[in-house]
Write a protein that holds these residues in place. Structure first.
Motif, PDB file in Angstrom:
ATOM      1  N   ARG A  26       0.830  -1.208   0.000  1.00 37.53           N
ATOM      2  CA  ARG A  26       0.000   0.000   0.000  1.00 37.53           C
ATOM      3  C   ARG A  26       0.870   1.266   0.000  1.00 37.53           C
ATOM      4  O   ARG A  26       0.586   2.233  -0.707  1.00 37.53           O
ATOM      5  CB  ARG A  26      -0.921   0.007   1.223  1.00 37.53           C
ATOM      6  CG  ARG A  26      -2.110  -0.949   1.121  1.00 37.53           C
ATOM      7  CD  ARG A  26      -3.032  -0.789   2.310  1.00 37.53           C
ATOM      8  NE  ARG A  26      -4.143  -1.717   2.278  1.00 37.53           N
ATOM      9  CZ  ARG A  26      -5.318  -1.483   1.695  1.00 37.53           C
ATOM     10  NH1 ARG A  26      -5.520  -0.327   1.081  1.00 37.53           N
ATOM     11  NH2 ARG A  26      -6.287  -2.380   1.734  1.00 37.53           N
ATOM     12  N   ALA A  27       1.931   1.256   0.788  1.00 38.74           N
ATOM     13  CA  ALA A  27       2.810   2.423   0.846  1.00 38.74           C
ATOM     14  C   ALA A  27       3.481   2.668  -0.506  1.00 38.74           C
ATOM     15  O   ALA A  27       3.630   3.822  -0.935  1.00 38.74           O
ATOM     16  CB  ALA A  27       3.860   2.235   1.935  1.00 38.74           C
ATOM     17  N   GLU A  42      -6.012  12.956  -2.418  1.00 39.30           N
ATOM     18  CA  GLU A  42      -6.636  11.820  -3.110  1.00 39.30           C
ATOM     19  C   GLU A  42      -5.849  10.524  -2.953  1.00 39.30           C
ATOM     20  O   GLU A  42      -6.350   9.454  -3.317  1.00 39.30           O
ATOM     21  CB  GLU A  42      -6.778  12.121  -4.609  1.00 39.30           C
ATOM     22  CG  GLU A  42      -7.697  13.266  -4.949  1.00 39.30           C
ATOM     23  CD  GLU A  42      -7.833  13.446  -6.462  1.00 39.30           C
ATOM     24  OE1 GLU A  42      -7.523  12.483  -7.195  1.00 39.30           O
ATOM     25  OE2 GLU A  42      -8.235  14.533  -6.898  1.00 39.30           O
ATOM     26  N   ILE A  43      -4.620  10.633  -2.453  1.00 37.21           N
ATOM     27  CA  ILE A  43      -3.712   9.481  -2.478  1.00 37.21           C
ATOM     28  C   ILE A  43      -4.320   8.255  -1.806  1.00 37.21           C
ATOM     29  O   ILE A  43      -4.338   7.150  -2.363  1.00 37.21           O
ATOM     30  CB  ILE A  43      -2.366   9.828  -1.809  1.00 37.21           C
ATOM     31  CG1 ILE A  43      -1.606  10.875  -2.628  1.00 37.21           C
ATOM     32  CG2 ILE A  43      -1.514   8.577  -1.618  1.00 37.21           C
ATOM     33  CD1 ILE A  43      -1.071  10.381  -3.935  1.00 37.21           C
ATOM     34  N   ARG A  44      -4.832   8.434  -0.591  1.00 33.13           N
ATOM     35  CA  ARG A  44      -5.341   7.271   0.159  1.00 33.13           C
ATOM     36  C   ARG A  44      -6.497   6.612  -0.576  1.00 33.13           C
ATOM     37  O   ARG A  44      -6.548   5.372  -0.696  1.00 33.13           O
ATOM     38  CB  ARG A  44      -5.769   7.716   1.552  1.00 33.13           C
ATOM     39  CG  ARG A  44      -6.221   6.575   2.434  1.00 33.13           C
ATOM     40  CD  ARG A  44      -6.501   7.052   3.854  1.00 33.13           C
ATOM     41  NE  ARG A  44      -6.944   5.966   4.709  1.00 33.13           N
ATOM     42  CZ  ARG A  44      -7.245   6.108   5.980  1.00 33.13           C
ATOM     43  NH1 ARG A  44      -7.130   7.300   6.573  1.00 33.13           N
ATOM     44  NH2 ARG A  44      -7.660   5.070   6.683  1.00 33.13           N
ATOM     45  N   MET A  45      -7.441   7.405  -1.084  1.00 33.91           N
ATOM     46  CA  MET A  45      -8.592   6.843  -1.790  1.00 33.91           C
ATOM     47  C   MET A  45      -8.160   6.134  -3.074  1.00 33.91           C
ATOM     48  O   MET A  45      -8.612   5.022  -3.364  1.00 33.91           O
ATOM     49  CB  MET A  45      -9.584   7.954  -2.118  1.00 33.91           C
ATOM     50  CG  MET A  45     -10.794   7.470  -2.916  1.00 33.91           C
ATOM     51  SD  MET A  45     -11.842   8.828  -3.505  1.00 33.91           S
ATOM     52  CE  MET A  45     -10.761   9.590  -4.731  1.00 33.91           C
ATOM     53  N   ARG A  46      -7.292   6.798  -3.853  1.00 36.65           N
ATOM     54  CA  ARG A  46      -6.869   6.218  -5.134  1.00 36.65           C
ATOM     55  C   ARG A  46      -6.053   4.944  -4.914  1.00 36.65           C
ATOM     56  O   ARG A  46      -6.196   3.967  -5.665  1.00 36.65           O
ATOM     57  CB  ARG A  46      -6.059   7.236  -5.926  1.00 36.65           C
ATOM     58  CG  ARG A  46      -6.822   8.489  -6.315  1.00 36.65           C
ATOM     59  CD  ARG A  46      -8.087   8.178  -7.089  1.00 36.65           C
ATOM     60  NE  ARG A  46      -8.763   9.393  -7.557  1.00 36.65           N
ATOM     61  CZ  ARG A  46      -9.964   9.403  -8.088  1.00 36.65           C
ATOM     62  NH1 ARG A  46     -10.648   8.266  -8.211  1.00 36.65           N
ATOM     63  NH2 ARG A  46     -10.503  10.541  -8.493  1.00 36.65           N
ATOM     64  N   TRP A  51      -5.675  -0.879  -5.175  1.00 31.59           N
ATOM     65  CA  TRP A  51      -5.461  -2.104  -4.393  1.00 31.59           C
ATOM     66  C   TRP A  51      -6.543  -3.140  -4.694  1.00 31.59           C
ATOM     67  O   TRP A  51      -6.240  -4.306  -4.954  1.00 31.59           O
ATOM     68  CB  TRP A  51      -5.460  -1.752  -2.911  1.00 31.59           C
ATOM     69  CG  TRP A  51      -5.108  -2.891  -2.000  1.00 31.59           C
ATOM     70  CD1 TRP A  51      -5.959  -3.809  -1.462  1.00 31.59           C
ATOM     71  CD2 TRP A  51      -3.799  -3.228  -1.540  1.00 31.59           C
ATOM     72  NE1 TRP A  51      -5.270  -4.702  -0.682  1.00 31.59           N
ATOM     73  CE2 TRP A  51      -3.938  -4.369  -0.709  1.00 31.59           C
ATOM     74  CE3 TRP A  51      -2.528  -2.683  -1.737  1.00 31.59           C
ATOM     75  CZ2 TRP A  51      -2.842  -4.967  -0.085  1.00 31.59           C
ATOM     76  CZ3 TRP A  51      -1.438  -3.276  -1.107  1.00 31.59           C
ATOM     77  CH2 TRP A  51      -1.611  -4.405  -0.295  1.00 31.59           C
ATOM     78  N   GLN A  52      -7.787  -2.722  -4.677  1.00 32.41           N
ATOM     79  CA  GLN A  52      -8.869  -3.681  -4.886  1.00 32.41           C
ATOM     80  C   GLN A  52      -8.888  -4.204  -6.322  1.00 32.41           C
ATOM     81  O   GLN A  52      -9.106  -5.401  -6.552  1.00 32.41           O
ATOM     82  CB  GLN A  52     -10.216  -3.058  -4.535  1.00 32.41           C
ATOM     83  CG  GLN A  52     -11.338  -4.099  -4.510  1.00 32.41           C
ATOM     84  CD  GLN A  52     -12.568  -3.600  -3.800  1.00 32.41           C
ATOM     85  OE1 GLN A  52     -13.153  -2.613  -4.219  1.00 32.41           O
ATOM     86  NE2 GLN A  52     -12.976  -4.281  -2.740  1.00 32.41           N
ATOM     87  N   ILE A 216       3.800 -11.112   3.025  1.00 30.16           N
ATOM     88  CA  ILE A 216       2.710 -11.738   3.783  1.00 30.16           C
ATOM     89  C   ILE A 216       1.635 -10.701   4.090  1.00 30.16           C
ATOM     90  O   ILE A 216       0.431 -10.990   4.033  1.00 30.16           O
ATOM     91  CB  ILE A 216       3.252 -12.389   5.066  1.00 30.16           C
ATOM     92  CG1 ILE A 216       4.145 -13.582   4.709  1.00 30.16           C
ATOM     93  CG2 ILE A 216       2.110 -12.839   5.975  1.00 30.16           C
ATOM     94  CD1 ILE A 216       4.887 -14.171   5.893  1.00 30.16           C
ATOM     95  N   GLY A 217       2.053  -9.475   4.387  1.00 33.08           N
ATOM     96  CA  GLY A 217       1.084  -8.407   4.622  1.00 33.08           C
ATOM     97  C   GLY A 217       0.206  -8.146   3.418  1.00 33.08           C
ATOM     98  O   GLY A 217      -1.017  -7.949   3.550  1.00 33.08           O
ATOM     99  N   VAL A 218       0.790  -8.159   2.226  1.00 38.26           N
ATOM    100  CA  VAL A 218       0.003  -7.961   1.000  1.00 38.26           C
ATOM    101  C   VAL A 218      -0.918  -9.159   0.762  1.00 38.26           C
ATOM    102  O   VAL A 218      -2.107  -9.009   0.460  1.00 38.26           O
ATOM    103  CB  VAL A 218       0.930  -7.744  -0.210  1.00 38.26           C
ATOM    104  CG1 VAL A 218       0.110  -7.645  -1.501  1.00 38.26           C
ATOM    105  CG2 VAL A 218       1.768  -6.471  -0.031  1.00 38.26           C
ATOM    106  N   MET A 219      -0.380 -10.352   0.902  1.00 37.86           N
ATOM    107  CA  MET A 219      -1.149 -11.560   0.622  1.00 37.86           C
ATOM    108  C   MET A 219      -2.337 -11.727   1.567  1.00 37.86           C
ATOM    109  O   MET A 219      -3.383 -12.276   1.186  1.00 37.86           O
ATOM    110  CB  MET A 219      -0.248 -12.793   0.741  1.00 37.86           C
ATOM    111  CG  MET A 219       0.821 -12.917  -0.321  1.00 37.86           C
ATOM    112  SD  MET A 219       1.944 -14.298   0.075  1.00 37.86           S
ATOM    113  CE  MET A 219       2.951 -14.363  -1.409  1.00 37.86           C
ATOM    114  N   SER A 220      -2.191 -11.251   2.795  1.00 40.67           N
ATOM    115  CA  SER A 220      -3.230 -11.497   3.809  1.00 40.67           C
ATOM    116  C   SER A 220      -4.190 -10.327   3.981  1.00 40.67           C
ATOM    117  O   SER A 220      -5.098 -10.406   4.803  1.00 40.67           O
ATOM    118  CB  SER A 220      -2.571 -11.824   5.154  1.00 40.67           C
ATOM    119  OG  SER A 220      -1.785 -10.739   5.604  1.00 40.67           O
ATOM    120  N   ASP A 221      -4.006  -9.258   3.229  1.00 36.37           N
ATOM    121  CA  ASP A 221      -4.890  -8.104   3.351  1.00 36.37           C
ATOM    122  C   ASP A 221      -6.308  -8.482   2.930  1.00 36.37           C
ATOM    123  O   ASP A 221      -6.530  -8.976   1.822  1.00 36.37           O
ATOM    124  CB  ASP A 221      -4.363  -6.955   2.487  1.00 36.37           C
ATOM    125  CG  ASP A 221      -5.088  -5.649   2.749  1.00 36.37           C
ATOM    126  OD1 ASP A 221      -6.279  -5.564   2.383  1.00 36.37           O
ATOM    127  OD2 ASP A 221      -4.477  -4.713   3.302  1.00 36.37           O
TER     128      ASP A 221
END
Length: 405
Positions: A26-27, A42-46, A51-52, A216-221
């Protein structure tokens, strides 16, 4: 066995001019947006939208991101891609196991792209993906063919995560996307083809600690690839200083590549034991964050004929693990050309398992999977190295071809 083979690339490889966003944290996604002047407000929303689309839906281009403004989609496409690593070869075992040789994007003008192997193991109640964390291996475990290949480098977080993305692409495992039409495996209604991850491929995961825990953080989000951390297992040969931090940072399940009950034998089988002997290793296991009867530590024990497979060794193993919430995974040795070891006879394995089981420990015998395509435990990358050597020999015999390997 089915083999889909892309010819080996023996000429120079062009470095991609655009960075792929697939596999980023995410970062890192936020930084990528900031780099193309997306307003800070807008960064957080975009980043959440990207991500999704990338991790939940598995999109491969920006045009399909329907809730992203067209102008931003165009800007993203001008600067970035959603490219995955390339599947160079796919091999399908007679037991359904699939092994992919995956080529990562080149990182420079003289880099042809790092190559690793990952393996998909389908079972009736799960689908397990065995991923790699390094190119090659720095350890020299004497029974492991993978360990005979020198370490090239650590994989990045994105290179680890995209092994899962590639598998889900190939297996038709992203919701709403058309399944592959060339032999891919499509999961049933409401199921996921990849439900479990094991860091048991090439490399020692705890020597690439930061990238592994970030992956692992990305995979488990839960808003993306959405794997349960209890379905992610990290296997280590015993890098003791990183075992506790792994539990804290990743919350994953832990597996220990043990294979012996005394330091003299383990020094021979797993040379890392000379630095972190058994007593020190087991103390780290006793204090592993989250370990309990519901979250047992797996101890992997390869069965080597006449080496570590006696009843006396089984009893010693039981005594060694007393007080640790554990299960023991007995692994029939997978032979490879040139090895001095043999697999224990089946009655010997059964007798060993019975001793452990009667002492109150689960002691499943791992069914060898993918042996016919060298995809079993300890066999990864070996056949690929042979192919690379042949290609290199061809180059050396042809002075007109640039020496790019």
């Amino acid at each position: 066995m089915t083999l889909v083979d892309t010819p080996l690339a023996i000429s120079g490889v062009q470095t991609p001019t655009k960075r792929s966003l697939a596999g980023l944290t995410r970062a890192e996604l936020a930084e990528a947006l900031r780099a193309i002047a997306v307003p800070d407000r807008e960064i957080r929303m975009r980043a959440a939208q990207l991500w999704q689309w990338i991790y939940h839906h598995g999109l491969r281009d920006f045009d399909g991101m329907l809730n992203v403004a067209k102008g931003l989609r165009t800007l993203l496409a001008e600067h970035y891609t959603l490219d995955r690593p390339e599947i160079v070869t796919e091999q399908v075992s007679k037991d359904g196991t699939r092994k992919w040789l995956i080529r990562m994007a080149p990182t420079g003008p003289h880099d042809r792209g790092a190559e690793v192997e990952c393996v998909y193991i389908p079972e009736s109640d799960r689908g397990t993906l065995c991923v790699s964390s390094q190119v090659g291996c720095t350890l020299t475990c004497t029974f492991c063919h993978t360990g005979t290949q020198k370490l090239v480098r650590n994989l990045t977080t994105a290179e680890i995560v995209t092994q899962l993305i590639v598998a889900r692409d190939r297996l038709g495992d992203f919701p709403g996307l058309a399944p592959p039409n060339d032999g891919g495996l499509v999961p049933g209604e409401g199921s996921r083809a990849v439900s479990n991850i094991v860091f048991m491929g090439m490399g020692e995961p705890l020597y690439n600690f930061g990238n592994v825990t970030d992956a692992i953080g990305v995979m488990s989000d839960g808003e993306g690839l959405s794997l349960s951390r209890r379905r992610v297992t990290v296997s280590t040969s015993g890098v003791v200083p990183e075992i506790g931090p792994l539990g804290t940072a990743a919350g994953s399940m832990l597996a220990i590549s043990l294979h012996a009950t005394n330091d003299a034998l383990r020094n021979e089988l797993v040379p890392l034991n000379r630095k972190y002997p058994i007593e020190t290793l087991l103390q780290a296991c006793r204090t592993y964050p989250g370990a309990s009867n519901a979250r047992r530590i797996t101890f992997e024990y390869v069965m080597l004929k006449g080496i570590n497979d006696s009843v006396a060794e089984a009893k010693a193993l039981v005594r060694l693990l007393k007080g640790i919430p554990a299960k023991i995974n007995l692994i029939p040795f997978n032979p490879w050309p040139g090895t001095r070891y043999e697999c224990s006879d089946w009655p010997v394995i059964e007798r060993f398992s019975e001793v452990v089981f009667n002492a109150g420990y689960a002691s499943p015998v791992r069914t060898p999977r993918g042996r016919d395509i060298l995809a079993a435990c300890g066999q990864l990358k070996s056949e690929t190295e042979k192919l690379r050597a042949r290609a290199r020999l061809m180059l050396e015999q042809d002075d007109d071809v640039p020496q790019s390997l």
